[in-house]
Design an enzyme around this catalytic site. Structure first.
Site, PDB file in Angstrom:
ATOM      1  N   ASP A 297       0.843  -1.200   0.000  1.00  0.00           N
ATOM      2  CA  ASP A 297       0.000   0.000   0.000  1.00  0.00           C
ATOM      3  C   ASP A 297       0.874   1.245   0.000  1.00  0.00           C
ATOM      4  O   ASP A 297       0.548   2.254   0.622  1.00  0.00           O
ATOM      5  CB  ASP A 297      -0.969   0.004   1.196  1.00  0.00           C
ATOM      6  CG  ASP A 297      -1.993   1.134   1.134  1.00  0.00           C
ATOM      7  OD1 ASP A 297      -2.151   1.735   0.057  1.00  0.00           O
ATOM      8  OD2 ASP A 297      -2.615   1.435   2.164  1.00  0.00           O
ATOM      9  N   LYS A 324       4.509   7.442   0.157  1.00  0.00           N
ATOM     10  CA  LYS A 324       4.408   6.657   1.384  1.00  0.00           C
ATOM     11  C   LYS A 324       5.671   5.862   1.686  1.00  0.00           C
ATOM     12  O   LYS A 324       5.972   5.594   2.852  1.00  0.00           O
ATOM     13  CB  LYS A 324       3.223   5.690   1.298  1.00  0.00           C
ATOM     14  CG  LYS A 324       1.865   6.293   1.597  1.00  0.00           C
ATOM     15  CD  LYS A 324       0.826   5.181   1.649  1.00  0.00           C
ATOM     16  CE  LYS A 324      -0.561   5.691   1.936  1.00  0.00           C
ATOM     17  NZ  LYS A 324      -1.549   4.586   2.007  1.00  0.00           N
ATOM     18  N   ASN A 383       1.801  10.879   4.115  1.00  0.00           N
ATOM     19  CA  ASN A 383       0.479  10.527   3.609  1.00  0.00           C
ATOM     20  C   ASN A 383      -0.028  11.663   2.732  1.00  0.00           C
ATOM     21  O   ASN A 383       0.759  12.431   2.190  1.00  0.00           O
ATOM     22  CB  ASN A 383      -0.462  10.199   4.772  1.00  0.00           C
ATOM     23  CG  ASN A 383      -1.499   9.167   4.394  1.00  0.00           C
ATOM     24  OD1 ASN A 383      -2.220   9.326   3.427  1.00  0.00           O
ATOM     25  ND2 ASN A 383      -1.564   8.080   5.150  1.00  0.00           N
ATOM     26  N   MET A 643     -25.445   9.065   7.543  1.00  0.00           N
ATOM     27  CA  MET A 643     -25.223   7.721   8.062  1.00  0.00           C
ATOM     28  C   MET A 643     -25.820   6.752   7.047  1.00  0.00           C
ATOM     29  O   MET A 643     -27.039   6.623   6.937  1.00  0.00           O
ATOM     30  CB  MET A 643     -25.887   7.545   9.427  1.00  0.00           C
ATOM     31  CG  MET A 643     -25.980   6.093   9.908  1.00  0.00           C
ATOM     32  SD  MET A 643     -24.373   5.276  10.084  1.00  0.00           S
ATOM     33  CE  MET A 643     -24.892   3.551  10.158  1.00  0.00           C
TER      34      MET A 643
END
Length: 681
Positions: A297, A324, A383, A643
């Site tokens: 990742d 990263k 990041n 939500m």
């Protein structure tokens, strides 16, 4: 092309523009996040005061505004756009695209917009489900709306769109299903699609879109297209008007594990790369891949500023990146040739980058065929939070992370899991344990560092609180502005990192700040509040008492001799409601923990410990009633409050999740601060 206030839209976005406006995400085409303004400077910054503040509704506010002709524009939450008078803080208009009505399952991942764009009297927002909406900058009235995503795939959009000479560039996100990355250019006036660059190749049986995809397919193995492949270019786009080139920063592979995704074979172009394409056609020019066969990742989706540097006595036009993987890259932006690369944080996955081949010299153990401690991690040495290149000092100001994790296959031999079995923060075949004892001396820290890109050398470091770095802007006044999770907004000396000024924002101020001028007065603006994936680490952040319902979400704007004051801070109520009907059921709670980790963690936090992105469910009345819980989670009665409904989860599994939440409310250990993110991210 029309002209506003005597300045062409393209001129506002040039790197050498005057700085009155902050017209694009990085201010200019070159994404430097730098302003030449110097009215506020190292000599007078102690006079900086609050000019005005504007309260905002609940929702993610880790987003960067733009400022054009005395108006601040920003999109918080799910692309809820606001226009505010920069002098007074008066709300001029707002626009809510009501994303909950169309996003469906796409809203199960992500949290909303990180930024918007402006061009020629229009403001552009991209909704979570991929619709680009053009708004009249004066009125907020929608002018047109076009889709950029397949409504049935697993992708979504959280990154800010970019404007490059009348073209709007949008990427896609998606770490939770079969997603194939792409970058799309559309006409900023009409919404017409101009081109699309696919990051990874699709099914060979269906043919390839262009020569670049045919070339990339030779670097893949197995049936990767069934997984999507990944590579989503969701955040990093830079434009060079001299060569009319768009630079696309691409993401990680999906599934994460190279052995699962591509049988452990091939470089897997164009993952973890910068790809240069012709801005008019989207045709491939060159690429540089930082992580061949990407398996950690290690995205290359962090902002990529352009600069003209003197290297070895010669002027070089370069692209810079601090992705990263922890190495700082200097790349010739004309040819794509790597010039230099050195670690800016503690790195052990590779010993160096070979400048002859451009490839990393990997530590073989780092590919975690057996469990191995690797640093940096999926949270990155850097990041997405913007860094700033200051051409006046020649330094880059970079929010850096230091973190290690023990990586391993998932426990089922070769690392195989079906592509539908995905845990939040990780994909099939990838597991990370962040609670390690041999993580290095700076493990679990973040900092603001000043980096000399020519010497590839650290110049100074300021330690930041916890593992939540904040976006950065630097100025011609010798200042670096950065907020923090600790509710302080700070100004540092660009020369030596000395803190020269600080303001109590009463809430986290980790969003990227901007600076601009109106009627000859310089302003600095930042949004307060919290959100993004950082809020999932609530167990690490309990000392900051971050509460969704009472958190101060505001626009704060500062100027010299500003006299405004904030109202008293509202302290949250940390009591838990009585739950007399609760009965322990460890087996059911354990089942619920796994389901919760997959579907709920991103917003409500690991271990049901929230940090302001959504309510802390341990302190909510909703899980106490089965009827109410099902109405909210299954039936979606709170969708207008963003939500989403989870009608894809069975009643049995929902009962297990409810049991887990109630168990955590009764678990005193969940109130203790920890440095364990969780076992699967």
């Amino acid at each position: 092309m029309s002209v506003m206030h005597g300045v062409k839209p393209s001129e506002r976005l040039l790197d050498n523009s005057g700085g009155a406006d902050w017209s694009g995400y990085g201010r200019t085409y070159g994404e430097q996040h730098y302003s030449p303004l110097d009215q506020v400077n190292a000599g007078n910054v102690e006079r900086l005061g609050l000019a005005w503040s504007l309260d905002l509704p609940a929702g993610n506010t880790v987003t960067q505004p733009i400022a054009v002709d005395g108006v601040i524009y920003f999109a918080m939450g799910y692309s809820f756009v606001h226009a505010v008078d920069a002098l007074t803080g008066k709300l001029l208009w707002s626009y809510d695209p009501e994303v909950y009505k169309t996003a469906g399952p796409k809203q199960h991942a992500g949290w909303g917009s990180r930024g918007i764009a402006w061009w020629n009297g229009k403001v552009y927002t991209v909704t979570h489900d991929g619709f680009v909406i053009a708004l009249d900058a004066k009125t907020g009235k929608p002018l047109w709306k076009v889709p950029t995503l397949d409504k049935d795939d697993s992708s979504y959009v959280t990154g800010a769109p970019r404007i490059f000479d009348g073209k709007l560039i949008i990427g896609n996100s998606g770490d939770y299903g079969a997603v194939r990355g792409h970058a799309t250019a559309i006409d900023a006036e009409t919404g017409k699609r101009l081109w699309r660059f696919w990051v990874v190749p699709g099914d060979p049986a269906k043919g390839f879109e262009n020569e670049a995809m045919a070339m990339a397919a030779k670097t893949w193995s197995g049936e990767w297209w069934k997984f999507g492949g990944g590579g989503t270019p969701w955040n990093a786009f830079t434009y060079d008007p001299e060569t009319d080139t768009v630079f696309i920063g691409t993401g990680n592979g999906y599934p994460y594990n190279h052995r699962v995704r591509s049988q452990g074979k091939g470089d897997n172009l164009f993952l973890a790369s910068v790809v240069a394409v012709d801005a008019k056609t989207g045709k491939y020019k060159w690429h540089y891949q930082a992580n061949p066969g990407e398996t950690w990742d290690f995205t290359f989706t962090q902002d990529m500023p352009l600069a003209d540097l003197i290297i070895d006595g010669k002027p070089r036009k370069v692209l810079m990146a601090a992705p990263k993987n922890g190495f700082y890259y200097i790349i010739d932006r004309i040819t794509g040739k790597l010039i230099s690369a050195e670690p800016f944080v503690d790195v052990n996955w590779a010993s160096k980058i070979d400048l002859g081949t451009g490839r990393p010299v990997e530590n073989p153990e780092a590919r975690y065929a057996n469990p191995a401690v690797v640093r940096p991690t999926s949270l990155g040495g850097h990041n997405w939070q913007p860094m700033s290149y200051n051409p006046k000092t020649g330094l880059v100001y970079l929010p850096a992370n230091e973190l290690s994790a023990r990586l391993s296959d998932d426990g089922s031999g070769a690392g195989w899991l079906p592509p539908t079995d995905v845990t939040v923060g990780g994909g099939p075949g990838f597991a990370a344990d962040f609670k390690v004892k041999d993580g290095g001396p700076r493990n679990y820290t973040s900092s603001l560092i000043a980096w000399d890109p020519v010497q590839q050398k650290l110049m100074w470091r300021v330690q930041a609180p916890r593992m939540v770095p904040a976006g950065v802007v630097s100025t011609g006044g010798g200042l670096v502005f950065q907020g923090g999770i600790d509710s302080r907004f700070n100004a540092y000396s660009a020369v030596d990192g000395k803190r020269l000024w600080s303001f109590d924002t009463q809430a986290p101020s980790v969003a990227p700040p901007i600076t601009f001028s109106v009627k000859g007065r310089q302003y600095v603006t930042v949004l307060t509040g919290f959100g993004t994936s950082s809020s999932s680490g609530g167990a690490m952040l309990q000392r900051y008492r971050l509460d969704y319902r009472t958190m101060a979400r505001r626009v704060l704007t500062f100027a010299l001799d500003g006299k405004a004051v904030l109202p008293p801070k509202v302290e949250p109520d940390w009591s838990k409601p009585a739950d007399p009907d609760y009965r322990p059921d460890p087996a059911l709670a354990s089942q619920g923990a796994a389901i919760y980790a997959q579907h709920c963690t991103l917003c409500h936090g690991f271990g049901a410990v929230a940090a302001g992105m959504a309510p802390d469910l341990r302190r909510s009345f909703i899980p106490l009633s089965e009827e109410t819980f099902l109405a909210v989670v299954r039936d979606g009665i709170l969708q207008p409050n963003n939500m989403p409904k989870f009608d894809n989860i069975s009643a049995k599994d929902l009962a297990a999740v409810r049991q887990y939440i109630r168990a955590q409310a009764h678990n005193p250990e969940s109130d203790k601060e920890t440095e364990d993110f969780g076992q699967a991210m």
